[in-house]
Write a protein that holds these residues in place. Structure first.
Motif, PDB file in Angstrom:
ATOM      1  N   VAL A 290      68.987  93.862 -28.645  1.00 17.10           N
ATOM      2  CA  VAL A 290      67.787  94.573 -28.193  1.00 17.10           C
ATOM      3  C   VAL A 290      66.765  94.641 -29.325  1.00 17.10           C
ATOM      4  N   ALA A 291      67.259  94.805 -30.558  1.00 17.95           N
ATOM      5  CA  ALA A 291      66.341  94.830 -31.705  1.00 17.95           C
ATOM      6  C   ALA A 291      65.621  93.486 -31.836  1.00 17.95           C
ATOM      7  N   ALA A 292      66.352  92.402 -31.596  1.00 18.44           N
ATOM      8  CA  ALA A 292      65.736  91.078 -31.695  1.00 18.44           C
ATOM      9  C   ALA A 292      64.648  90.913 -30.628  1.00 18.44           C
ATOM     10  N   GLU A 293      64.929  91.369 -29.401  1.00 21.92           N
ATOM     11  CA  GLU A 293      63.926  91.276 -28.336  1.00 21.92           C
ATOM     12  C   GLU A 293      62.715  92.152 -28.660  1.00 21.92           C
ATOM     13  N   CYS A 294      63.008  93.299 -29.237  1.00 21.39           N
ATOM     14  CA  CYS A 294      61.938  94.232 -29.585  1.00 21.39           C
ATOM     15  C   CYS A 294      61.000  93.586 -30.598  1.00 21.39           C
TER      16      CYS A 294
END
Ligand code: FAD
Lengths: 474, 401
Positions: A290-294
């Motif tokens: 999710v951090a990468a998508e963020c």
């Protein structure tokens, strides 16, 4: 016309005298729903406590050809739960049992009066929730959600009500009972569940509802981006949709809305000089993913011309960012005595153009149109605060609404994305559908309700439907 | 005038294709209006019309006075890759649609079973494949459609936007109705961007062992794009196989892969791209390996019992189960009586059995759906009369009493 005394006595006998309302003062409290421009006092109100009572009530009313209207929490925004004085309002707020939560099969069975957020609370111990989350979720009922096919901010990723309903027990308008669909979502025959969801109370009363539950995402990131121009914000939405990332939510508020929210007790720290802000939420099961998508969304937002992008650092900040969005209607509602919450949808790629056109409509009519909406779905909510006692103001709002409908339909969109047609939008139905399509809808209505006593006068513009005679071609 | 002459005079000589060996005229309308004209005429004249797509899932064996094929309704009329919406006419081949979408970076998250299917057939039969578990049934992807009713009216419910509650959802009624209400001539679908990562994992073992692993995966809150339990005859192997498809952003797929391994407590092999493509297309193709295909719907927790029931009544053949949605699909060669008994037994366990494909005599006597639940049969019968008042469409929905 009023309800015959004999029928009122029969209703009292079914539910107990305490659960029939008939004094003017009592009826007045049921004369409106969430739509401020329409009011209508019902002939009587009956509040059943069990599904058996619902069945007996409908049989009693059907046998006298007395119209009835189902009502949940009365938060509907299209006047769907209004009843005229010859009709009985059947209020379902006592049917509040959660009959079953089945975590292994990710489903729950509820009575129609269960408040949306209560179901998610009941599923939470199993790591599950009921995904459709209308902004009214702390009060609206699952029965009302089913009737309206309600949506909400997180429906971008998870789908709207119809994508989550598996089985329905329905009391048909003649008092018969039918079970539509099945617990596993595989219909016994044609998809009557899909047909019933969104039928706005015209096909009967849902008394038992089986819904899908969805795992609660354990990793969540929320971003706020602000833009100097409405168009750039609209373009950022398109860029995110095109990228293939599917945010859990992608919401927009324009300058008028930001100003009102920030001046209210719900101030969320949105920059008041921005033309628009976007609230983006990403979720999933893995923090790193999710951090990468963020990070990717942050980049997309910046490339699309965001002035600043803020990522909520903790739960408190996240709650604050969402509070402004969730309470926007409340804040707008305080501006004036009345608030029209419009609801249309346009193709997402048309958002930049349409937002500018809506602004022009507001300017031309001298109305403050404040937009707070589900941008990722192209689902607009232009809000107009006005004083209902000022006839000229009411007329301007009506003209603006009509102009908004036309612009959105012309852009390839629709007259309602989640609030329904109800009493309010019948007049716009022929913008969307030709006489044969409306005629087909009417024919289906007659299959469920040949006497047209369940929520009469809603959804279909009677004069615009080409007549379909059962069993005979015209 | 014969039927052929009437049709020629209505829609032109070149719209009437060569008749098949039985001498039945076959008309290929080029527009919704032509389809409506043909059906209106047929309804008034009392002809019985059989609707044909690619003739894969509704074999062309139903007796009729006229066949109406959607093969010339073969255009993708709208495709907006930025908005992720497309409209395709019914006769477009599903594979062609998939190719056209992929060229624009778009993808419909549906993998209909079978080969050479047409868009109209997929929607009319609501045949979703393994991706149903992760992305929903066919109905969840349809935003709007055009339906030409049995008496030749053109009905256009829904629209082109991803949220729409204007009017009753007649698109849901038509999707999966096997054409009982009319000919689906055009469909608007919700799309996604082509997935960035698409990984396939496979494990083999006993049915119960793999089913247990699949349930642990779901129990851990994981929803793979596909979670398919494949019988030995379908896997062309000695053992059962559990095939998992993970679809999404790269980091997400990697994370889910690890989570799946942990939850399942089972060793998975990750397939290289060409092998995974073959695996999934073999699974889909197998769904029409016999003359008959049935679909049963149960709950994930009741899959073992349902699989036992199928094994008890039907011969060992191609079988595949979508665990997340509790869907079982079987294809093979069997008798009318066996399917009838299975449907009866399944109904007692609240499991609907849909006859997806079968030779005409079985379709006719068992019906696609057979018996309904209380209160539903009357509704379906009246809906049919509303949309097809003269019984023009040859669609056996109910069992012959
Ligand atoms: C502040 C605010 C925010 C909102 N935000 C959203 C949002 O984000 N998304 C959204 O979709 N909506 C939203 N709404 C609209 C509204 O909350 C929804 O339409 C909701 O689904 C209505 O539920 P209810 O219980 O209040 O139904 P009611 O208003 O009581 O009834 C709505 C309709 O449903 C019918 N009905 C009710 N119960 C049954 C039943 N059991 N069987 C058959 N018919 C029945 C009624 O006859 C009526 O036609 C919002 C409303 C407000 C006031």
């Amino acid at each position: 016309m009023t309800i015959p005394a004999g029928v009122l006595a029969a209703l009292s006998a079914i539910v107990g005298p305490g659960w029939v309302r008939q004094s003017d003062a009592e009826l007045e409290t049921y004369a409106g729903d969430g739509l401020p421009t329409h009011r209508s006092r019902p002939g009587a109100v009956v509040i059943p406590g069990t599904r058996e009572e619902v069945i007996r009530i409908v049989r009693e009313l059907a046998s006298h050809s007395i119209p009835f209207v189902a009502r949940g929490a009365g938060t509907g925004l299209s006047g769907g739960a209004l009843a005229s004085d010859d009709a009985v309002l059947v209020v379902l707020t006592r049917l509040t049992r959660i009959l079953e939560v089945d975590p292994a099969n990710r489903l729950a069975v509820v009575e129609p009066g269960v408040v949306n957020v209560r179901l998610s609370a009941a599923a939470a111990p199993h790591g599950l929730h009921y995904a459709p989350d209308p902004s009214s979720q702390t009060v609206c009922t699952i029965g009302g959600n089913v009737a309206e096919n309600a949506g909400g901010p997180h429906c971008l990723k998870y789908g709207v009500t119809t994508n989550h309903v598996l089985e329905l027990e329905v009391v048909l308008p003649d008092g018969g009972v039918a079970t539509l669909g099945s617990r596993n979502g595989e219909p016994w025959g044609p998809d009557l569940v899909g047909l019933f969801v969104g039928s706005e109370g015209l096909f009967g009363i849902a008394t038992r509802i089986t819904v899908r539950l969805t795992p609660v995402p354990t990793a969540v990131r929320t971003l706020l981006a602000d833009f100097a121009a409405l168009r750039t914000a609209g373009e950022a939405v398109s860029a995110i949709i095109r990228s293939g990332l599917v945010p859990a939510a992608l919401e927009m508020m324009d300058r008028n809305c930001i100003g009102v929210v920030e001046a209210s007790i719900y101030a969320a720290g949105y920059p008041t000089d921005a033309a628009a802000v976007l609230l983006v939420e990403l979720d999933g099961a893995d923090e790193g993913a999710v951090a990468a998508e963020c990070a990717e969304v942050e980049l997309l937002l910046r490339e699309s011309g965001a002035r600043t992008v803020r990522v909520a650092r903790d739960e408190a900040e996240r709650t604050r960012l969402w509070q402004g969005r969730k309470k926007a209607f409340g804040a707008l509602g305080r501006l004036s005595s009345d608030l029209v919450v419009q609801d249309t949808v346009v193709p997402r790629s048309a958002l930049p153009d349409v937002l500018e056109q809506l602004e022009a409509i507001g300017n031309e009519l001298g109305i403050n149109v404040a937009n707070v909406f589900h941008a990722g779905d192209g689902n607009l909510h232009p809000n107009m605060a006005f004083d209902g006692s000022d006839e000229a103001a009411v007329e301007r709002v009506e003209r603006a609404s009509a102009a908004i409908m036309k612009v959105c339909v012309a852009a390839g969109g629709t007259i309602t994305g989640e609030h329904g047609v109800g009493s309010d939008k019948r007049r716009y139905m022929s913008l969307m559908f030709d006489a044969d399509t409306l005629g087909a809808m009417h024919a289906v209505r007659l299959v469920f309700d040949p006497a047209e006593i369940s929520n009469p006068g809603k959804v279909l513009p009677a004069h615009a439907c080409r007549e379909w005679k059962m069993g005979v071609a015209s | 005038m014969t039927i052929v002459h009437r049709i020629r005079s209505l829609v032109g000589t070149d719209a009437v294709l060569e008749t098949d060996g039985t001498g039945l005229p076959r008309v290929a309308p080029r527009s919704e209006e032509e389809a409506a004209l043909v059906l209106r005429t047929a309804s008034e004249a009392g002809w019985r019309v059989r609707v044909e797509g690619a003739r894969r899932w509704s074999p062309d064996d139903a007796p009729a006075d006229l066949a109406l094929t959607t093969q010339r309704l073969s255009e993708i009329t709208f495709l907006d890759p930025a908005d992720l919406v497309a409209t395709a006419q019914a006769g477009v081949a599903w594979d062609d649609l998939r190719g056209a979408l992929a060229d624009q970076g778009a993808w419909a998250a549906l993998d209909p079973p079978g080969t050479g299917r047409s868009v109209g057939s997929v929607v009319a039969t609501a045949t979703a494949g393994p991706l149903r578990g992760g992305f929903g049934n066919v109905r969840d992807h349809v935003l709007g459609l055009t339906l030409v009713t049995g008496d030749g009216r053109v009905v256009r419910p829904g629209g082109r936007v991803v949220k729409n509650v204007a009017g009753f959802d007649l698109a849901k009624l038509a999707t999966g109705s096997f054409g009982a209400f009319g000919v689906v001539t055009s469909v608007t679908l919700r799309l996604r961007a082509v997935p960035r990562a698409d990984m396939t994992l496979v494990a083999t073992g006993t049915r119960d062992g793999l089913l247990g692993a699949a349930r642990r995966i779901l129990g851990a809150g994981i929803t793979p794009g596909a979670l398919e339990l494949v019988a030995p005859a379908a896997a062309q192997a000695a053992d059962w196989a559990l095939a998992i498809r993970l679809i999404g952003a790269d980091a997400e797929v990697q994370a889910t892969r690890n989570a799946v391994g942990g939850a399942a407590a089972l060793g998975f092999a990750e397939l290289p791209a060409h092998e995974s493509a073959r695996l999934w297309s073999d699974i889909l193709a197998g769904a029409e390996s016999g003359p008959t295909t049935v679909r049963l719907g149960t709950l994930p927790s009741a899959l073992d019992d349902a699989l036992d029931l199928v094994a008890h009544h039907l011969p060992e053949a191609w079988l595949s189960a979508t665990v997340g949605s509790g869907t079982i699909r079987w294809s093979g060669d069997t008798t009318h009586d066996r399917v009838k008994l299975l449907r009866h037994q399944a109904a007692q366990q609240e499991i609907p059995l849909t006859l997806e494909r079968a030779p005409w005599p079985m379709r006719e006597s068992l019906g696609h759906f057979g018996a309904y639940r209380e209160g539903v049969g009357r509704l379906v019968g009246q809906l049919r009369r509303a949309f097809d008042p003269h019984g023009t469409l040859v669609v056996p929905v109910d069992a012959v009493a």
